[in-house]
Structures are given as C-alpha cells and as structure tokens.
Design an enzyme around this catalytic site. Structure first.
Site, PDB file in Angstrom:
ATOM      1  N   GLU A 470       0.831  -1.212   0.000  1.00  0.00           N
ATOM      2  CA  GLU A 470       0.000   0.000   0.000  1.00  0.00           C
ATOM      3  C   GLU A 470       0.864   1.260   0.000  1.00  0.00           C
ATOM      4  OE1 GLU A 470      -2.919  -0.333  -0.830  1.00  0.00           O
ATOM      5  OE2 GLU A 470      -3.110  -2.478  -0.412  1.00  0.00           O
ATOM      6  N   HIS A 597     -13.661  -7.052  -5.223  1.00  0.00           N
ATOM      7  CA  HIS A 597     -12.799  -6.386  -6.194  1.00  0.00           C
ATOM      8  C   HIS A 597     -13.542  -6.085  -7.499  1.00  0.00           C
ATOM      9  CE1 HIS A 597      -9.335  -7.414  -3.678  1.00  0.00           C
ATOM     10  NE2 HIS A 597      -8.606  -6.646  -4.449  1.00  0.00           N
ATOM     11  N   ILE A 598     -14.322  -7.053  -7.979  1.00  0.00           N
ATOM     12  CA  ILE A 598     -14.952  -6.857  -9.293  1.00  0.00           C
ATOM     13  C   ILE A 598     -16.405  -6.405  -9.209  1.00  0.00           C
ATOM     14  CG2 ILE A 598     -13.364  -8.515 -10.345  1.00  0.00           C
ATOM     15  CD1 ILE A 598     -15.748 -10.459 -10.610  1.00  0.00           C
ATOM     16  N   ALA A 600     -17.678  -4.572  -6.333  1.00  0.00           N
ATOM     17  CA  ALA A 600     -17.832  -3.370  -5.506  1.00  0.00           C
ATOM     18  C   ALA A 600     -16.583  -2.493  -5.542  1.00  0.00           C
ATOM     19  CB  ALA A 600     -18.151  -3.756  -4.063  1.00  0.00           C
TER      20      ALA A 600
END
Length: 683
Positions: A470, A597-598, A600
C-alpha cells in the site's frame, strides 16, 4: 472570507474530521451540487461562445469543478469505508444518485468534449507537453466512455444504468461487511483451542463478549490464523463453509446483485459500441486487447499448474506421514501447509511476530524509502484531524527538508465499522494553482492485527508485505512531480499498470538491509536471527505455484464473466476450475458473493491487472538485482531513476513509455517466473 458553517463545504486542505457529522452530508451535497451545476453551465456557455477555445478556457475551470466535488465526496466515501454506520449508509445511499447525476452531466458535456477535440486537432497540439496531450486525450476518451455520443432516449437509459450500478455496488459491499460481521464462533472449551498460538488466543479473548470465551470471526486477522493453526478439523470446516458462503443467503444475498450487475454492464458496453463489458474495460487500460491478456494468463498458467499439482501432492504426502487419512479438503490445506512449512524450513511465522512490531516495521520502511528515493518520512501526529484514535499522520520531506507530501495511516482491523482488505486512496491530489503547488495527501488503510494489552501491533510477515504494498501506491501518489492534477500521481495511470509501484515495494521485504532495518524483537531489541532470515528466503516460494494459479483463476473468471453474460456465473466458475484449480470448489462455494474487487471495487474485467503489473514490477526490481543489492551507490542511483520515472511521471505519459524510460527496454516475464521459483516449469 466568511466562515463556512458546514465543514464539508470547505473544499480545500485537510479534511476536518473532528467537525464532520453525518447530519451535515445531505445539506453539503445539495449546496455543493447547486454551486457546481452553475459553474458547469457557465463553463459550457463560455466554451460555446468561443469558436477557438484555448487550454486556459477549458482545463483550469474543469479541474476546479472536479477538485471541489472530489474533495467533499472523497471524504464521505472514505468515511463510508473506515467508519461505516447505519446512519452514514442511509445518507450515503440518499445522496449518491445526486452525485452520479452530476458526474453524468460533467462527463456528457458536449461543449467540453468538443473543446477538447478542437484542441487535439488544432495547430497548437504539437506545442502541448506530453502531460497536456495525455490529459486532453483522456478527457476525450472518458467523455466517449461516459456516453457523450448518445442521443435521447439512449442517454437517459445509459445514465439510469450508471446510477443503478453504483447503488448495486454499494449494496454488495454493505452485504459483505454485514455478513462478515454477522458470523462468529464463540468457543469456551479449552479443547476447542488446541494448536492456536497464545497471541491469537489473547486477540480472540479480547473480542469475546464474556470472560473465559474466545470469539473467532470471518475477519481476516481472525479467520486466516485459525485456518492455519487450529487442530480441530471440525471447527476449521465450519469456519471455512461460513467463509465461502458469506453474503449468499437471506437479506444479505449478493447473488441477485451479481446477475444484475453483469447484465447492466453488458448493456452499458453494447450501448457504447463494444461487444461486451470486457472490451469496454480495456478501452482505458494498458493491455492492447483481450487476446494479449489471455496469452499472458495461459503462459503463467502453464508455468504454475504443474507446480500447483506438485504442491498438493507434496502436502498430502506430508499430511499422511503425520497420520492424516484420506484426501485433503479445502479446510485442511492452510493447516497442513503451515505444518509443512514449519517442518521443512523450521519456520514458524507466528513465532516471528515479536520481531515485527508496527513501529519498527515503519522505521524499516521509511529507511528504505530514504535510501532509494532520498526522501524522509517524519511523524506529524496532531498536525491533522483524524477519524479514529488509532490513525497516524506523517509528512514526507525532500532532500532540502521541504515538506512535499503527507499521508494518514489507519493500520488496524475494526470489523464493526471498517471494510476488510487494504487500500490506498487519495485525499488531496498534487496540482499547480496560480503560483502555488498543492501538495498531495494520501490515505493508507490496512486491516492488520491490532495491539493487545500493552504490546504494539505484532505483525505477520504477510501483513508487513501488505503495508509495503500500500505504501508503494502511496509513493506514486505522493512523489509525483506532475503539476497537472488530472495526470498527476495515480490519476490517469492505466489500471493494469497501477499495481507496478505497489508490488515493486513488496520485493524489498526480502532484501537483507531492509529486513534487518525493521526486524527487531519488540521486548529485547534483538535483531531477527540470521537463521530465521535464511528460512524466510528459502520459504519465499513455498507453494508459489498454487498462489499464482489462484490469482490466474480469479483473473480469467473475471474476464469470462464480463464476456459471456448469458452463462450462469457458477457454470463459468466450474468450467474454469477444471484447468485452473487443483482442488475443485465445493458445490456450495459462493466466493463470487464476496468478490468485492470486481463487484464493488474498480477491478471489473480488470482483476488480471495484478498479474499484468506484476510482470512490470518484477522486471523493475530485477534492475536493482542486476546492479547489486549490496551496492549502496548503485542502488541509490537507480532508486533516483525509478523515482524520476515510475513515481514522478504518474499518468502524464503512457505506462509502457514510462517503464521503458526506467528500464531501457520493454518488460519481460522471466523475472516474475524467476522470483516465483517457476522458471524451470516454463522452460
């Protein structure tokens, strides 16, 4: 300047978190959107009145409108992720349609679109910098993908679809958060705790509602160690089945949402002239076409499948040697993988936690950043309002001691109000306004193990890697040197290149100087023993074939779901599982219901980006290996070049061109396969 009563309307600087109340959101959005609508109308009238608009006519006022909205809406969206509550959800869902409606107005503005096209076709085009050209190209492309070319009634239908998709994504995320929070396993019999490490038990006891009870949840810091260490196979199975069926039943069932999301995305793509949503997704990505992605996925699948089969056979043989009978099930693999890792490498990751207290890990991370990029990270707690007492604030100084960026760090898991996973988001973006450069500010969010008793947060090595990951995103946002807001930092970086900077940083967790700069026992100060470091290196690629195959499976599943919308998602998953998994999913597996991931997030038809970018990041790190990781002068020189290209240029140039400026050539897959221990399999 008069005092602004509603802090959400301030529109600049650091968010005044301590002043913000949920009740302020609706009036702030109403006031702001009214102001911005007037500004947009004025801009459109100005552009329409000028047959030969200039850069100054278009870009500065457009950026000002975008900045005002993203500042306010960004704060609200951020709080939705880190300080979720029923009250905030209700307000968020009430105002979200209004915000999307304004974004539609902005994205579908014909005067803005025509002005950008005029500038691209004008004689002055050649005089624009690469960054200016990229910004105008992106403005044109984004307008076309936003439906600027649609006439009524198609435009209204398209806008309604966008509105509905945003609502569905928010519902999906809320369902997942609630379902994760809803399940817990309260254990009171010590016989149910056998195998669990003391640090884990202390965490579970702290989460429990009553004394002499241990609460196990589906939150990652609770779920993952339980699956790795609990000797109670029956409880592992119970927990696993709960995990894979999250948000798949009752009021929290995401299955209907998935079907709607896929269908609406398909309709949206076809309205814009694309065959399917996967093609629409690629219109703004680095990969040239679906075929190129599938070639990469297949190359990596062939390199990893045999290794994954061997991994499983190895694991089963070991488990049988320890008295296990029968075939391994999904709830067995993590447990036996940990036992095999401990036996083969004499490596106990739980035993390493005391060497990775968060303060020490941060010191090592910041030391690395100074070595590579010549910048200094300085604690500035108290200099910025925060949304939770655990949040920290830091500033980044350049070689002259000038502050050039800052960031918030929210490190710990809070399952009651904070969504799972880890992410970086921008709070404020870099931009030059008049003679002033607005400095970038980032949010860095993790969900690692919180402190217990009087101990600091003792991190697993995977949590260390996540923090480095991150921070890599944060560096690309914070160390940009581009002054055009729309292409500064991570803005306008193609989605399948944006993981380069983050995955690059993970490699340094295994670098000797970096690791020993942070791995010290939190009580004694003793450095990590050399033998343990060597074990980490040797164990780095343990079951790497299985790990890569899993990511490839998700990547191909995502692409297929967004190409073949008429096929049942479960059927798509079952078909791919035949060649992309070594233990087929259980019939009741509902992992798609938690695939945030896909459904929301921003990875729709883009989950492959992790592997696409990992090719770039592994090759970038290989450049440092080639000059010698123990050569400080060469490493520093190469680090400055990385900073001046990958980090400084951001979205101002195409990522392939940026990569080639750093590496001196196009990317190659060999370093990724070598780093993963899979090179021989690919030969």
């Amino acid at each position: 300047m008069p005092e602004i009563a509603n802090p959400l309307l301030r529109g600049e600087g650091l968010p005044p978190f301590e002043q913000i109340q949920v009740s302020m959101v609706e009036p702030a959005i109403a006031t702001l959107l009214a102001e911005l609508t007037s500004q947009l109308q004025a801009l459109e009238e100005h552009l329409t009145a000028h047959s030969a608009p200039t850069w100054q006519d278009l870009v500065p006022p457009l950026e000002q409108i975008g900045d005002r909205l993203s500042w306010t809406w960004g704060i609200i969206s951020h709080l939705q992720g880190v300080k979720n509550s029923p009250e905030l959800r209700q307000v968020y869902q009430a105002v979200q349609p209004q915000v999307i409606e304004f974004y539609n107005l902005l994205g579908q503005s014909q005067p803005i679109y025509q002005a950008a096209k005029y500038l691209r076709a004008s004689e002055s085009w050649s005089e624009f910098s690469p960054a200016q050209q990229r910004l105008l190209e992106a403005t044109i492309r984004d307008a076309e993908l936003a439906g600027v070319g649609l006439a009524e009634p198609a435009r209204s239908q398209f806008n309604q679809i966008k509105m509905e998709l945003a609502e569905l994504s928010t519902q999906f995320s809320n369902h997942l958060l609630d379902a994760t929070k809803q399940f817990h396993l309260d254990l009171s019999d010590p016989a149910q705790l056998v195998g669990l490490p003391p640090s884990y038990l202390a965490q579970a006891a702290q989460a429990a509602p009553t004394p002499d009870t241990w609460r196990i949840t589906l939150d990652y810091p609770s779920y993952v160690p339980f699956m790795q260490h609990s000797q109670r196979r029956d409880l592992r199975e119970q927990l696993y089945r709960a995990f894979i069926t999250r948000a798949s039943a009752g009021d929290l069932d995401n299955n209907p949402l998935i079907a709607k999301i896929l269908q609406l995305r398909h309709t949206q793509a076809q309205m814009l002239g694309f065959a399917n949503y996967a093609e629409l997704s690629l219109a703004s990505k680095m990969a040239p076409n679906l075929a190129a992605i599938e070639v990469l996925i297949e190359e990596l699948r062939q390199a990893s499948y045999g290794a994954a089969v061997a991994d499983l056979a190895d694991l089963e043989a070991f488990a049988h040697s320890q008295g296990f009978e029968g075939n391994l099930c999904h709830w067995d693999t993590s447990y036996w993988a940990e036992r095999l890792r401990e036996t083969r490498f004499d490596l106990n990751e739980e035993a390493l936690r005391p060497y990775f207290p968060l303060p020490q890990v941060l010191a090592g991370l910041f030391g690395l950043v100074q070595r590579l990029f010549g910048v200094t990270v300085v604690a500035a707690d108290g200099a910025a309002p925060i949304w939770h007492e655990d949040v920290r604030y830091f500033q980044i100084e350049d070689e002259l001691g000038q502050v050039i960026a800052s960031f918030y760090l929210d490190p710990y898991s809070r399952p009651a109000e904070k969504r799972g996973g880890a992410w970086m988001d921008f709070c404020v973006g870099r931009s030059r306004q008049a003679d002033q450069v607005r400095l970038p500010v980032a949010y860095l969010i993790c969900n690692q193990t919180p402190p217990l008793d009087n101990q600091p947060s003792l991190m697993t090595f995977r949590e260390v890697e996540t923090l480095f990951h991150e921070f890599g995103h944060g560096l690309q946002h914070m160390l940009t040197e581009v002054d055009l807001g729309g292409v500064a930092g991570i803005n306008n970086v193609e989605w399948d290149a944006v993981e380069l900077a983050s995955q690059f940083m993970e490699n340094w967790c295994y670098d000797r100087e970096t690791l020993f700069g942070m791995a010290r026992h939190y009580q004694t100060g003793e450095p990590l023993p050399e033998a343990e470091y060597q074990k980490l290196l040797i164990a780095k690629n343990f079951m790497s074939g299985s790990a890569m195959l899993r990511q490839l499976f998700f990547s191909q599943l995502d692409l297929d779901l967004h190409q073949h919308v008429d096929i049942n998602p479960s059927q798509v998953r079952s078909r791919l599982a035949q060649t992309m998994t070594v233990i087929p999913p259980l019939p009741e597996d509902q992992m798609l219901c938690s695939f945030g991931h896909i459904f929301a997030g921003g990875y729709a038809a883009g989950y492959y980006s992790y592997k696409w970018a990992e090719v770039l990041s592994a090759d970038a790190f290989a450049a440092f290996e080639e000059v010698g990781l123990e050569n400080p002068e060469a490493i520093a020189a190469l680090g400055r070049r990385y900073r001046q290209t990958i980090l400084a240029l951001g979205g101002s140039e195409h990522p392939m061109r940026v990569f080639e400026q750093f590496r001196g050539r196009s990317p190659q897959t060999e370093p990724l396969l070598r780093h993963s221990g899979l090179l021989a399999r690919a030969a």
